[in-house]
Every structure is written in structure tokens, then in C-alpha cells.
Scaffold this motif. Sequence first.
Motif, PDB file in Angstrom:
ATOM      1  N   THR A  93      -7.028   1.769   5.456  1.00 34.99           N
ATOM      2  CA  THR A  93      -8.067   1.946   4.440  1.00 34.99           C
ATOM      3  C   THR A  93      -8.710   3.323   4.560  1.00 34.99           C
ATOM      4  OG1 THR A  93      -8.537  -0.429   4.463  1.00 34.99           O
ATOM      5  CG2 THR A  93     -10.210   0.999   3.507  1.00 34.99           C
ATOM      6  N   ALA A  94      -8.943   3.785   5.787  1.00 29.50           N
ATOM      7  CA  ALA A  94      -9.520   5.118   5.994  1.00 29.50           C
ATOM      8  C   ALA A  94      -8.621   6.198   5.409  1.00 29.50           C
ATOM      9  CB  ALA A  94      -9.741   5.360   7.488  1.00 29.50           C
ATOM     10  N   VAL A  95      -7.314   6.081   5.655  1.00 28.35           N
ATOM     11  CA  VAL A  95      -6.371   7.079   5.135  1.00 28.35           C
ATOM     12  C   VAL A  95      -6.289   6.995   3.616  1.00 28.35           C
ATOM     13  CG1 VAL A  95      -3.937   7.738   5.072  1.00 28.35           C
ATOM     14  CG2 VAL A  95      -5.028   7.207   7.260  1.00 28.35           C
ATOM     15  N   ARG A  96      -6.312   5.775   3.088  1.00 26.90           N
ATOM     16  CA  ARG A  96      -6.243   5.629   1.639  1.00 26.90           C
ATOM     17  C   ARG A  96      -7.471   6.247   0.962  1.00 26.90           C
ATOM     18  NH1 ARG A  96      -5.904   0.565   1.521  1.00 26.90           N
ATOM     19  NH2 ARG A  96      -8.012  -0.020   0.920  1.00 26.90           N
ATOM     20  N   ASN A  97      -8.639   6.073   1.569  1.00 30.40           N
ATOM     21  CA  ASN A  97      -9.862   6.575   0.960  1.00 30.40           C
ATOM     22  C   ASN A  97     -10.088   8.067   1.194  1.00 30.40           C
ATOM     23  OD1 ASN A  97     -10.483   4.042  -0.019  1.00 30.40           O
ATOM     24  ND2 ASN A  97     -11.771   3.485   1.717  1.00 30.40           N
ATOM     25  N   ASN A  98      -9.465   8.602   2.245  1.00 36.03           N
ATOM     26  CA  ASN A  98      -9.596  10.041   2.509  1.00 36.03           C
ATOM     27  C   ASN A  98      -8.284  10.557   3.088  1.00 36.03           C
ATOM     28  OD1 ASN A  98     -10.356  12.644   3.043  1.00 36.03           O
ATOM     29  ND2 ASN A  98     -12.113  12.130   4.331  1.00 36.03           N
ATOM     30  N   PRO A  99      -7.264  10.690   2.250  1.00 37.40           N
ATOM     31  CA  PRO A  99      -5.932  11.066   2.750  1.00 37.40           C
ATOM     32  C   PRO A  99      -5.860  12.483   3.298  1.00 37.40           C
ATOM     33  CG  PRO A  99      -5.973  11.019   0.347  1.00 37.40           C
ATOM     34  CD  PRO A  99      -7.278  10.441   0.802  1.00 37.40           C
ATOM     35  N   ALA A 100      -6.850  13.323   3.008  1.00 38.35           N
ATOM     36  CA  ALA A 100      -6.812  14.704   3.492  1.00 38.35           C
ATOM     37  C   ALA A 100      -7.302  14.836   4.929  1.00 38.35           C
ATOM     38  CB  ALA A 100      -7.660  15.591   2.574  1.00 38.35           C
ATOM     39  N   ASN A 101      -7.900  13.805   5.478  1.00 41.04           N
ATOM     40  CA  ASN A 101      -8.450  13.876   6.826  1.00 41.04           C
ATOM     41  C   ASN A 101      -7.332  13.706   7.857  1.00 41.04           C
ATOM     42  OD1 ASN A 101      -9.700  12.881   9.391  1.00 41.04           O
ATOM     43  ND2 ASN A 101     -11.576  13.170   8.199  1.00 41.04           N
ATOM     44  N   THR A 102      -7.073  14.747   8.619  1.00 33.79           N
ATOM     45  CA  THR A 102      -5.957  14.711   9.575  1.00 33.79           C
ATOM     46  C   THR A 102      -6.224  13.748  10.727  1.00 33.79           C
ATOM     47  OG1 THR A 102      -6.874  16.630  10.749  1.00 33.79           O
ATOM     48  CG2 THR A 102      -5.271  17.068   9.016  1.00 33.79           C
ATOM     49  N   GLN A 111     -21.681  -2.408   2.535  1.00 34.01           N
ATOM     50  CA  GLN A 111     -22.461  -1.653   1.557  1.00 34.01           C
ATOM     51  C   GLN A 111     -21.623  -0.588   0.862  1.00 34.01           C
ATOM     52  OE1 GLN A 111     -26.659  -1.776   4.104  1.00 34.01           O
ATOM     53  NE2 GLN A 111     -26.114   0.053   2.957  1.00 34.01           N
ATOM     54  N   GLU A 112     -20.765   0.059   1.623  1.00 33.26           N
ATOM     55  CA  GLU A 112     -19.932   1.143   1.087  1.00 33.26           C
ATOM     56  C   GLU A 112     -18.469   0.879   1.457  1.00 33.26           C
ATOM     57  OE1 GLU A 112     -21.058   5.079   2.185  1.00 33.26           O
ATOM     58  OE2 GLU A 112     -22.827   5.090   0.901  1.00 33.26           O
ATOM     59  N   PRO A 113     -17.754   0.100   0.654  1.00 32.37           N
ATOM     60  CA  PRO A 113     -16.368  -0.266   0.995  1.00 32.37           C
ATOM     61  C   PRO A 113     -15.423   0.942   1.103  1.00 32.37           C
ATOM     62  CG  PRO A 113     -17.234  -1.669  -0.752  1.00 32.37           C
ATOM     63  CD  PRO A 113     -18.216  -0.563  -0.581  1.00 32.37           C
ATOM     64  N   ASP A 114     -15.791   2.061   0.492  1.00 34.92           N
ATOM     65  CA  ASP A 114     -14.909   3.231   0.513  1.00 34.92           C
ATOM     66  C   ASP A 114     -15.275   4.227   1.604  1.00 34.92           C
ATOM     67  OD1 ASP A 114     -13.584   2.193  -1.653  1.00 34.92           O
ATOM     68  OD2 ASP A 114     -14.765   3.291  -3.128  1.00 34.92           O
ATOM     69  N   ASN A 115     -16.155   3.868   2.527  1.00 36.59           N
ATOM     70  CA  ASN A 115     -16.577   4.780   3.578  1.00 36.59           C
ATOM     71  C   ASN A 115     -15.466   4.940   4.607  1.00 36.59           C
ATOM     72  OD1 ASN A 115     -17.856   5.908   5.980  1.00 36.59           O
ATOM     73  ND2 ASN A 115     -19.795   5.534   4.920  1.00 36.59           N
ATOM     74  N   ALA A 116     -14.734   6.038   4.486  1.00 34.64           N
ATOM     75  CA  ALA A 116     -13.550   6.240   5.327  1.00 34.64           C
ATOM     76  C   ALA A 116     -13.912   6.415   6.795  1.00 34.64           C
ATOM     77  CB  ALA A 116     -12.763   7.447   4.824  1.00 34.64           C
ATOM     78  N   GLU A 141       0.834  -1.204   0.000  1.00 31.86           N
ATOM     79  CA  GLU A 141       0.000   0.000   0.000  1.00 31.86           C
ATOM     80  C   GLU A 141       0.870   1.255   0.000  1.00 31.86           C
ATOM     81  OE1 GLU A 141      -3.136   0.260  -0.319  1.00 31.86           O
ATOM     82  OE2 GLU A 141      -4.214  -1.418   0.575  1.00 31.86           O
ATOM     83  N   LYS A 142       1.913   1.244   0.804  1.00 34.77           N
ATOM     84  CA  LYS A 142       2.775   2.429   0.869  1.00 34.77           C
ATOM     85  C   LYS A 142       3.503   2.642  -0.445  1.00 34.77           C
ATOM     86  CE  LYS A 142       5.826   5.019   3.806  1.00 34.77           C
ATOM     87  NZ  LYS A 142       6.257   5.224   5.195  1.00 34.77           N
ATOM     88  N   ALA A 143       3.989   1.570  -1.045  1.00 34.84           N
ATOM     89  CA  ALA A 143       4.655   1.696  -2.346  1.00 34.84           C
ATOM     90  C   ALA A 143       3.701   2.290  -3.375  1.00 34.84           C
ATOM     91  CB  ALA A 143       5.153   0.328  -2.812  1.00 34.84           C
TER      92      ALA A 143
END
Length: 361
Positions: free
Chosen positions: A274-283, A244-249, A71-73
Motif C-alpha cells: 500500500t505504501a508503494v502504491r500510494n507513493n511509488p516514487a519513494n525509494t 483517518q488517512e488511508p492513503d498515508n504512505a 495489484e501488480k496487474a
Amino acid sequence: MSYQIVPATLYEAQNAYRRLQCQMNMGDPATTIVEIKTFLKMYPEVALPYNDLGVLYSRVGEKLLSLACYEKANRIQPGNPSIIKNLAEFYFVELGWVDDAIMMLTQLLNSFPDDTDLLRLMVDISRRVGREQEAQLFSQRLSELEQKDSAITDVHVCDVSPAASPVSGRPDVAREETTTESAPVTDNLEDILARIRQTLSQETTDVARQPSLAADELYRRAQEQLSARDDDQALLTLEQLVTQEPDNALAHNDLGVLHTRRGDLEQALLHHETAVRNNPANTTFQKNLAALYYSCLGRTDEAITIYTRLLREYPDDVEVLTALAIISAANRLGEQARLFIGRVIELEPWNTEARNFLAGL
């Protein structure tokens, strides 16, 4: 003061890694892992070492670490075909995330239609989703490419002798046969990929037809259960939501928190990343992941990387400053710890905990 070596350019770092690869003991995964991790302390922004670490961790059975490295790569160098193939294969084989693997690989195959590793993966995945016809087409294309490579090898061997020349017509015939046989597959590649994606869309549609609570309602219910300290029910509700929503950060972040409380660090890491990947702007998501890295997993370097990146963007974030002060003190970097906690006190003169922390340094 830190004396960490910083490369002048990314090109320099990549060259340094190529030199390291020539020296590494690839027969001993444990030793190689140590060598690569040492390299990454100096050059943390190079993608391929993380990819290689993912391969090595997988070999020694550290699946969780393998996923984190892939994931990091991919975050550092998202367009690299080798990294995408490894990550997609991990999703497919280890996690059973067939949908994600399909989307990643079909997009990649559009750009690299003759990649034999990709074609092999698509054969397996096509059969997994019940697309035997597409699996056969991919398999046919794979055979053609392998035969072509074999023919080219034969030609190169023959070229060593002056008697062997294109006059025989063999190379031209081989090219004509390949072109004729592979045209249907190549011409219809987008159609083939579209049919596989259509299977994915149909599965999604079927799920949508099933009666279910709206995502907002599920999340509201989970928050009520958390407020009532009913963690078990909240966990079940959030798991239903991410199904239902796999991308729900938001849901993934809360699942990460709950799994951390329960001591299931493997699941906690999966959901926080997964949360960071789907919403990287959320501190908040980034802070939670960094805290898990440092406090629970002992991955101090990765926690520091997140905190220092956040500090560049938010230099007055008290939580980040406090975390860096704690990490600095734990690593006997008193001057740095005083610097960070001193900034906290400047921003919050009433912060008694910060003052007590400073007095204890």
C-alpha cells in the motif's frame, strides 16, 4: 552473464501469452499457476498473467498472493477493465474496502455503462451502502441488457431459415422497447453514480466531524513511541492514523516494518504494498517491499524486479547494489555478486562489510 529471454515487443509477449492460454490445463489450478509463473520469468511486464494468477490463487485460498497479483496487474496496465473489476471485487468481498471499490467501479462504469459484470457488482455495493433505489436501477438495467442479449440470440437462430426475416418487425420492436425502458437509467447514470459517491462523501464528512488528532500529530506521536521501543503503542497509533488517512504512505510503511518485526507477514505485505502504491516514487518504500519479498516471503523474482528497476534510476545506490550482490551470491552467481559489491567498494572504499563480503565470494 544473464541469458533471460526478453521479448522484442509487448505485442509479442501478449501473443505468446495467448498461445500459452490455449495450452494451459485450466482444470488444475496448481499446474496452471506453475505454468504462468514460468511464463512471467520470461515476460515479466505483461499484466494479464498476473490477473489470471490472482484468480487462481483466490481459488486455492491464497488470498494474500491473489491480492498481490491483482495489484501488480493493475500497476502494469491500470486501465484494463477486467483487472479493475477483479481488484475492486477483491477489495469489496475479501477486505471490506467498500470506499475503494465504489470509486474504482463508478469510474469504470462511466466508460462501460453496459458491462453486465460491473452492473452486478454495483447492485451488491449499492445495497451495502444503503442505496436500494440505485440498486434497483442497476438491476433493472442488467435485466434489460440480458433480455436484449437473449432477443439477439433468438434472432440469430431465426436467421438460419430463409423464412425468418426482419419483415416480421421483431428485431425493430425489441430495439424500440429496450431504448424506451432503459433511457431513464442511461440518461441518469451520472446522477446515480453521483448519489452513491455522495454516500461515500457523507461518511467521510461524518468521520471528519468526530474529534481526532491531526495526522501530523499522530505520526509524531508514533515516532516517539518507536524511539522509546514501545512497538505496541506505536502500532495502535499508526493504525489510528491510517484509519483517518488511508492513503498515508509513511504510516503504511512503518506499519509494514512493525508487522514484519512481529512476524505477521500477511499484514506486513499489505502495508508495504500500500505504501508503494500510494507513493511509488519513494525509494525507501520500494526497498522495504523488495526486502520483504526476498528475505521473508521467498519471492526472489519480484524482489529482483524492484531492485533492478531502482538500479536503472539510481545506479550508485549502495543499498540496492548490496542487495543485488547478496541475491546473486545466494543464487551462485559469483561473477554478478563480485560486480555489484565491487561497485559498492568503489563508492565507499571504507566499507569494511563490503570488503569482507567480497573476500568471502
